[in-house]
Design a protein around this motif. Structure first.
Motif, mmCIF file in Angstrom:
data_model
loop_
_atom_site.group_PDB
_atom_site.id
_atom_site.type_symbol
_atom_site.label_atom_id
_atom_site.label_comp_id
_atom_site.label_asym_id
_atom_site.label_seq_id
_atom_site.Cartn_x
_atom_site.Cartn_y
_atom_site.Cartn_z
ATOM 1 N N HIS A 46 90.259 55.530 -1.260
ATOM 2 C CA HIS A 46 90.151 54.237 -2.217
ATOM 3 C C HIS A 46 89.778 52.857 -1.213
ATOM 4 O O HIS A 46 89.991 52.013 -1.916
ATOM 5 N N ALA A 48 87.975 49.880 0.355
ATOM 6 C CA ALA A 48 86.605 49.215 -0.199
ATOM 7 C C ALA A 48 85.511 49.264 0.814
ATOM 8 O O ALA A 48 84.526 49.043 0.294
ATOM 9 N N HIS A 147 79.229 47.197 4.680
ATOM 10 C CA HIS A 147 79.950 48.240 4.025
ATOM 11 C C HIS A 147 79.617 49.430 3.986
ATOM 12 O O HIS A 147 78.212 49.772 4.468
ATOM 13 N N TYR A 227 91.610 45.390 -5.639
ATOM 14 C CA TYR A 227 90.092 44.756 -5.693
ATOM 15 C C TYR A 227 89.641 45.237 -7.037
ATOM 16 O O TYR A 227 90.059 46.277 -7.678
ATOM 17 N N LEU A 229 85.934 45.648 -9.513
ATOM 18 C CA LEU A 229 84.502 46.107 -9.632
ATOM 19 C C LEU A 229 84.178 45.382 -10.799
ATOM 20 O O LEU A 229 84.638 45.655 -11.986
ATOM 21 N N THR A 259 84.243 39.441 -1.117
ATOM 22 C CA THR A 259 83.250 40.073 -1.788
ATOM 23 C C THR A 259 82.134 40.769 -1.218
ATOM 24 O O THR A 259 81.793 40.367 -0.332
ATOM 25 N N GLU A 262 78.286 45.857 -4.882
ATOM 26 C CA GLU A 262 78.782 47.255 -5.295
ATOM 27 C C GLU A 262 77.597 47.589 -6.500
ATOM 28 O O GLU A 262 77.972 47.012 -7.686
ATOM 29 N N LEU A 267 81.861 43.536 -6.010
ATOM 30 C CA LEU A 267 83.267 44.159 -5.623
ATOM 31 C C LEU A 267 84.090 42.694 -5.038
ATOM 32 O O LEU A 267 83.704 42.174 -4.081
ATOM 33 N N GLY A 269 87.809 41.432 -3.705
ATOM 34 C CA GLY A 269 89.327 41.775 -3.051
ATOM 35 C C GLY A 269 90.147 40.514 -2.854
ATOM 36 O O GLY A 269 89.439 39.651 -2.548
#
Length: 861
Positions: A46, A48, A147, A227, A229, A259, A262, A267, A269
């Motif tokens: 899970h 990010a 990412h 975070y 979405l 950020t 996504e 996204l 957090g």
């Protein structure tokens, strides 16, 4: 499942799979990973999935850079995509202080080979149009951020490891660990027992439970991390359509948020102030692919700031809120390496930034297990950096503090308050209540840093510039240099080595010859590769008894090494005192006069010589006294059990009153060592330097015996060191070096390897005219912050870095120590060097002779 393995890795998250892969790549094919559920079942699935190379510790940053570079390799070997998105990213500064922080980070990147840029808010907005640039004063662009797919990356490591011969067993919980007399481990699982030579704890959320199987309480704690979405955002879709690019990642320090794009949304957090631990005492074994209940109210303050800074987010719908646990150590860095007192039990846990650090952690640990050394300076991640004081409650308080400060500035003079005081000496109340001391945390021990005037708050005003302690530290230094001062030195490490084999044991470990009874030597300690792993004061108290003093922060680190090399015949015993032995130091031209009032034996110059050791009564209390101090002045270190410390201290103050004795703290002590060009452990002396590089060659006796590292040290001496530790005088006005600043040199066409190259940090890039390439193309094609810039009066290059420094009050000079290529180390000419401080390059000149007492008359007097 096999019944025997050279190494068993416990835990199938990204870190465990990385360790497995690196062990197999290093040649250990008989390795087995055991996972209680499925791969990624803890925190990895899970996450990010963000990655970056920047870290406050340059050595950790180096391993993060390796991690990012590794992904293409494991993709090719495994055939599994990591889902890489190398978008680049910016860090946004909303204040001058945060901009100073980015200038420091940018400067560090110069010698790490990173290509960061300082840019304007409008340039940042061109890359990330969702932001309102009016809230910011500047930013830093890093092209090596992005990412990935956490699950795909973990499986890529696993598949690559399998292709190299490693084995993975799933749905098989480890239930017990026991060790045989020969050192082999029994790894007891639900599917049977595996005998292993090595065990690696990569348990992630369950790392505490795995540690407890062997009697170990690891300092780590899981925190809830959220975070969200967003639904698809037209602003994101329009940017993608018009530029053909994905949006970059952004860190907003003020909002404590990060950020990235996504799909066609964002996204976001946050590391919120209201940090919440998860399962603080024990992690349930049946926790798996579950998420925690979201609590948007807890992160609302950060979201409010985020909505102001990124207005388009206010109109975006929230598609999902992810709340899952991640583990942290008290300082936020991983726990890696062998555990003292346990044979072949290794840790690779508390890796909060697993997709930035997992590859580097796997590489360092595999090197350590296979070759006996991590191959890098990994002190910032070493499990040995914490002591017994890092209890469950301490860890809980410190992790919560660290989590809530994830995007906060840590100023060089800032002392964080959580979990303090953990340890105190008998003088704590005197120092804080009576002496108005500003206290600092020294490996869990409260230690006086400086003394505020009566009637003023004993508190630092945190700053990157000279602060409210400047004048008062100067007064403390002048008191020592002109009269006499007293300081507490309980924060040194203290050991006793006894037995018929003690002298041979120490001669095997240390580079210097052991002293005669009643005398002291200074000695480095090397690893097998001839690198510095210790720096000690050693006194021979009796025929089979030695006293040793060193760095407090390295106590577990050094005990691990001592125990590894103890002879098996029982001829040597080693005892670590920690706070069962405390100390005071008196220093300055009147220090002998003070001691004479308190001692019942002759302590005159001829009777008690420089580098002598005596067991004597001081103020009627049984003490051990060393005739030396770290101030480089006339002085004495006085050691006693805690029960006597108050009496000795009060007697020193009374005896010193006619001479104008003053208390001085650690900042004054470190200032005075700069005036003597003395190095300090973990800054100037670290495992990436050889003894001749570090200026410690006079303490290396190659002819004495075959000590550990002798062959490598002899080779370094014969070939000449590639680097040299040097001392600089720096032309500054209100900000001194803090450490890790780049050192520039006017090279004028001279060719030599940069420090960065020689230590594998990567090389600087230069333009055809010799000027540094300051700018590069930004993702929006704007050309970045600037263009290639030539340097007037010849080409300049980053050739080294600062290890430590500050203002040397008695000689009235701003000073720095650092490493440069050996070819430049004896050039004291003006105009050759500059040191970059807070974005400004300041003239610096090598100062070979110490500016205070260059021939050492005072300390020998």
């Amino acid at each position: 499942m096999k019944s025997h393995a050279k190494a068993v890795v416990i835990g199938g998250g990204v870190v465990g799979c990385s360790v497995l892969y690196h062990l197999a790549r290093a040649g250990w094919r008989d390795v087995l990973l055991i996972e209680r559920s499925e791969l990624t079942s803890g925190s990895s699935w899970h996450a990010a999935g963000g990655f970056h190379t920047l870290n406050g510790d340059p050595n950790v940053a180096r391993l993060q850079a390796y991690t990012v570079q590794l992904y293409k390799e494991i993709e090719e070997l495994s055939g599994q995509s990591c889902g890489l998105h190398l978008t680049g990213g910016v860090m946004l500064a909303d204040s001058p202080e945060r901009m100073d922080f980015l200038r420091l980070a940018h400067a560090k990147g110069r010698y790490l080979g990173m290509e960061t840029e300082l840019i304007t808010p409008s340039e940042a907005k061109a890359m990330f149009p969702l932001m309102d640039e009016t809230h910011f004063v500047g930013a830093m662009w890093d092209p090596v951020e992005g990412h990935l797919d956490p699950s795909g990356t973990t499986h890529a490591y696993a598949r690559a490891a399998r292709k190299l011969g490693a084995e993975i067993v799933l749905r098989n919980r480890v239930t017990e660990l026991t060790q045989e007399p020969d050192g082999t481990w029994n790894v007891v699982t639900e599917q049977g027992t595996v005998k292993a030579e090595h065990v690696v704890n990569c348990g992630g959320l369950w790392a505490r439970e795995v540690g407890r199987m062997v009697g170990l309480e690891l300092p780590l704690l899981a925190m809830e991390h959220m975070y969200l979405l967003t639904e698809p955002m037209p602003e994101v879709e329009e940017f993608n359509r018009s530029t053909g690019r994905e949006m970059i990642g952004v860190i907003d320090f003020k909002g404590e948020i990060y950020t990235r794009q996504e799909r066609n949304g964002i996204l976001l957090g946050t590391y919120e102030k209201a940090a919440k631990p998860w399962s603080p005492r024990q992690t349930p074994w049946d926790f798996g692919h579950e998420l925690l209940e979201p609590d948007i109210d807890r992160i609302a303050p950060s979201l409010e700031v985020g909505f102001r800074h990124f207005p388009a987010l206010q109109n975006a719908g929230i598609k999902q809120i992810i709340n899952g646990p991640f583990t942290f150590a008290p300082d936020g860095n991983p726990l890696v390496g062998p555990v003292q007192g346990l044979t072949n039990f290794w840790c690779a846990c508390a890796v909060m930034a697993g997709f930035s650090q997992g590859g580097g952690v796997g590489l360092a640990l595999a090197n350590w297990m296979v070759d006996g050394d991590p191959g890098f300076d990994v002190w910032g991640m070493d499990v040995a950096r914490f002591g017994e004081w890092a209890s469950l409650r301490y860890t809980n308080a410190k992790v919560r503090e660290n989590y809530s400060r994830r995007f906060s500035i840590r100023f060089p003079n800032e002392e964080l308050p959580a979990a303090r005081p953990a340890q105190t000496t008998p003088l704590y109340d005197i120092m804080t209540r009576d002496n108005n001391a500003v206290m600092g945390d020294s490996w869990g021990l409260e230690t006086p840093l400086w003394f505020a005037p009566k009637g003023t708050a004993p508190k630092d005003i945190v700053s990157f510039h000279r602060s409210n302690d400047f004048e008062h530290v100067g007064e403390e230094v002048r008191a020592v240099r002109e009269r006499v001062g007293v300081t507490e030195i309980a924060n040194f490490a203290k050991y006793e080595v006894t037995g018929p084999g003690a002298e041979d044991f120490l001669n095997r470990l240390m580079t210097n010859s052991m002293p005669k009874t009643g005398r002291i030597v200074l000695s480095p300690m090397l690893n097998e590769f001839g690198k510095l792993i210790g720096d000690f004061t050693i006194a021979k108290a009796q025929e089979e008894r030695f006293m040793i003093w060193g760095s407090s922060a390295a106590q577990v680190y050094h005990m691990r090494w001592f125990e590894k090399h103890l002879p098996g015949d029982g001829s040597v015993r080693i005892h670590r005192f920690d706070q069962t032995l405390v100390g005071l130091s008196i220093a300055g031209p009147q220090s002998r006069a003070v001691l004479e009032k308190l001692a019942d034996i002759d302590v005159s110059r001829d009777a008690f010589r420089f580098m002598d050791f005596r067991q004597m009564a001081v103020a009627g209390c049984p003490c051990m006294v060393n005739r030396l101090t770290y101030t480089g002045d006339l002085g004495y270190e006085i050691w006693m059990p805690p029960a006597y410390q108050r009496q000795v201290y009060m007697a020193i103050k009374e005896a010193g009153a006619p001479f104008g004795i003053a208390d001085f703290g650690m900042r004054a002590l470190l200032c005075m060592r700069l005036e003597k060009n003395f190095p300090t452990w973990f800054r100037e002396l670290r495992p990436i330097y050889g003894p001749y590089e570090g200026g410690m060659g006079r303490f290396v006796k190659l002819e004495k015996n075959d000590f550990i590292g002798r062959e490598a040290a002899a080779r370094e001496q014969a070939e000449g060191p590639k680097l040299r530790r040097v001392s600089f005088v720096v032309a500054v006005s209100d900000a001194d070096v803090m450490g890790d600043e780049p050192i520039w040199a006017r090279v004028n066409g001279r060719e030599f390897g940069t420090v960065a190259k020689s230590h594998g940090f990567g090389a600087q890039r230069f333009g055809a005219d010799g000027g540094e390439i300051e700018g590069r193309a930004a993702p929006d094609g704007s050309g970045g912050a600037s263009s290639v810039r030539g340097i007037e009066d010849g080409a300049w290059r980053v050739v080294g870095w600062v290890t430590s420094g500050g203002y040397a009050h008695y000689v009235r000079k701003s000073m720095a120590q650092g490493y440069v290529p050996a070819e430049l180390a004896e050039d004291e000419s003006e105009g050759l060097f500059e040191i970059e401080i807070l974005g400004h390059r300041r003239p610096a000149r090598i100062n070979i002779d110490p500016p205070f007492d260059p021939v050492g008359e005072r300390m020998r007097g």
